[in-house]
Enzyme design. Structure first.
Site: not given
Length: 320
Positions: A12, A73, A104, A126, A128, A130, A172
């Site tokens: 992303g 992707r 990740d 990202t 996120d 994360d 996410r």
């Protein structure tokens, strides 16, 4: 001595990726290293969509969201055959090290290349937040400000119509975006995957607010828990309170990166090049206590991302 490196963005998109690419290119050229951009992530790596980048190639991009290298992707790269195809393309172009900017999934690709003996450095990009091995990821701060602006606007409407609004945010399986924006936006309730919740407790907090004259509320729900619509349905089963749902969606990924993200991306991108120049592949860069750090990328992926639960507890105390 490394003479030629590559850079790609994967997964992303996140505001600040362009700033990181710019840093990689200009830091490398400053040290007389050639840089090649891999377009469309690992898919482009397999297909050989690789072009040399010059100083001018990354001009006027530091302020732009998204990624000039594009992203895609790639299921094929999850296979051994796909990975070996990628390495073949890197060798074909004489690329001796690769900087991978992403989340990740992107790190997993870099990890696989590392296991095949190909030097990679992961840069966390990202919204996120994360990625283990770093306190903050590129794009997180910009996403926070985008979400916070939306929460502020929605609260205006919530106040005008005396309603409870449920706002679903990205992240996410991590609750960082919900947690930070919920606290900053004064949300009455924050729902994150790292902490369980009781609908009875949510209703009790809403009722307590109404008892003291509060006529509107904002509930921030992380997508890793459930959708905003699903949460609204559960809340409706527990109370007759009227609610509205706002799903912010991909607006959270776009926009010009904040100063914090531009600086972070520049620091991390430059550090990735330094590691390759030092002959250190298989690393992941990050920031902790405002200091640059790096970990073995395989070790980093084995770590577990931790949300700051002190912020969660503070949010509950301040939203009484």
């Amino acid at each position: 001595m490394v003479k030629r490196i590559g850079v790609l963005t994967s997964g992303g998109d996140a505001p600040g990726m362009n700033a990181a690419v710019r840093a990689v290119v200009r830091k490398a050229i400053y040290h007389n290293i050639e840089v090649y951009g891999v377009y469309q992530g690992y898919q482009g790596l397999i297909s050989g969509n690789i072009k040399k980048l010059e100083l001018g190639s990354v001009g006027d991009i530091i302020q732009r969201g998204g990624t000039m290298l594009y992203s895609a992707r790639c299921e094929e790269f999850k296979t051994l055959e796909g990975q070996l195809k990628g390495i073949e393309q890197l060798k074909k172009h004489g690329i001796e090290g690769l900087v991978v900017i992403g989340g990740d999934g992107s790190y997993m690709g870099a990890k696989k290349l590392t296991e095949h003996g190909y030097p990679c450095v992961g840069v966390p990009g990202t919204i996120d937040n994360d990625i283990p091995g770093t306190e903050f990821t590129i794009g997180f701060d910009t996403a926070l400000n985008t979400v916070l602006d939306s929460i502020d606007r929605i609260r205006d409407t919530a106040t005008s119509h005396e309603r409870t609004f449920i706002i679903e945010v990205m992240g996410r399986n991590a609750g960082d975006i919900a947690l930070w924006t919920g606290l900053a936006g004064g949300a009455e309730t924050i729902i994150i995957p790292e902490e369980g919740f009781s609908m009875d407790d949510v209703v009790a907090r809403l009722n307590k607010g109404q008892e003291r004259g509060k006529k509107h509320s904002v509930i921030v729900v992380a997508e890793g828990v459930m959708s905003g619509t699903e949460f609204a349905e559960k809340l409706k089963e527990a109370t007759d309170m009227e609610t509205r749902v706002s799903v912010l969606g991909h607006i959270q990924r776009g926009g010009s990166p904040t100063a914090a993200d531009r600086v972070l991306a520049s620091r991390l991108g430059a550090r990735a090049v330094e590691l390759l120049l030092d002959g250190k592949g298989g690393r992941a860069v990050g920031i902790e206590a405002n200091k640059l750090v790096d970990y073995d990328i395989i070790q980093a992926l084995a770590m577990k991302h931790q949300v700051d639960l002190d912020i969660y507890r503070l949010s509950k105390e301040l939203s009484i």
